[in-house]
Write a protein that holds these residues in place. Structure first.
Motif, mmCIF file in Angstrom:
data_model
loop_
_atom_site.group_PDB
_atom_site.id
_atom_site.type_symbol
_atom_site.label_atom_id
_atom_site.label_comp_id
_atom_site.label_asym_id
_atom_site.label_seq_id
_atom_site.Cartn_x
_atom_site.Cartn_y
_atom_site.Cartn_z
ATOM 1 N N GLU A 15 -24.939 33.696 28.576
ATOM 2 C CA GLU A 15 -25.594 32.846 29.639
ATOM 3 C C GLU A 15 -25.160 33.522 31.290
ATOM 4 O OE1 GLU A 15 -24.642 28.921 30.662
ATOM 5 O OE2 GLU A 15 -24.538 28.147 28.046
ATOM 6 N N ARG A 16 -23.985 33.859 31.431
ATOM 7 C CA ARG A 16 -23.675 34.589 32.597
ATOM 8 C C ARG A 16 -24.045 35.495 32.474
ATOM 9 N NH1 ARG A 16 -22.703 35.291 37.546
ATOM 10 N NH2 ARG A 16 -20.835 36.478 38.469
ATOM 11 N N LEU A 20 -26.646 37.681 35.394
ATOM 12 C CA LEU A 20 -26.644 38.705 36.193
ATOM 13 C C LEU A 20 -27.546 39.972 36.422
ATOM 14 C CD1 LEU A 20 -23.566 39.099 34.710
ATOM 15 C CD2 LEU A 20 -23.540 38.570 37.465
ATOM 16 N N ILE A 21 -29.018 39.515 34.799
ATOM 17 C CA ILE A 21 -29.513 40.172 34.593
ATOM 18 C C ILE A 21 -30.902 39.864 35.872
ATOM 19 C CG2 ILE A 21 -32.137 40.462 32.768
ATOM 20 C CD1 ILE A 21 -29.219 41.271 30.768
ATOM 21 N N ARG A 22 -31.187 38.158 35.025
ATOM 22 C CA ARG A 22 -31.595 37.542 36.680
ATOM 23 C C ARG A 22 -31.864 37.839 37.737
ATOM 24 N NH1 ARG A 22 -31.126 33.438 33.058
ATOM 25 N NH2 ARG A 22 -30.101 32.294 34.731
ATOM 26 N N SER A 27 -33.263 41.366 43.106
ATOM 27 C CA SER A 27 -33.471 42.534 43.819
ATOM 28 C C SER A 27 -33.584 43.525 44.145
ATOM 29 C CB SER A 27 -31.722 42.429 43.721
ATOM 30 O OG SER A 27 -30.400 41.206 43.643
ATOM 31 N N ILE A 28 -33.686 44.081 43.060
ATOM 32 C CA ILE A 28 -33.679 45.646 42.779
ATOM 33 C C ILE A 28 -35.909 45.574 43.392
ATOM 34 C CG2 ILE A 28 -31.824 46.496 41.074
ATOM 35 C CD1 ILE A 28 -34.362 46.746 39.031
#
Length: 50
Positions: A15-16, A20-22, A27-28
């Motif tokens: 889940e973490r 983080l991927i999302r 952001s990018i």
């Protein structure tokens, strides 16, 4: 209060990782081409991209 699990079969680590991927993906999307090139070069030199 006890923690309630709503994603069966997914560990907290997964889940973490998904969160983080999302966050990173979102952001990018807002970086300029120059910033993306700098990020790409940095990741390439650190062997994160092969």
């Amino acid at each position: 209060m006890a923690k309630v699990f709503s994603h069966f079969g997914q560990s907290d680590g997964e889940e973490r990782r998904d969160e983080l991927i999302r966050t990173i993906s979102h952001s990018i999307e807002h970086l300029t081409t120059s910033e993306l090139e700098a990020l790409y070069y940095d990741m390439l030199t650190k062997d994160y991209i092969r």
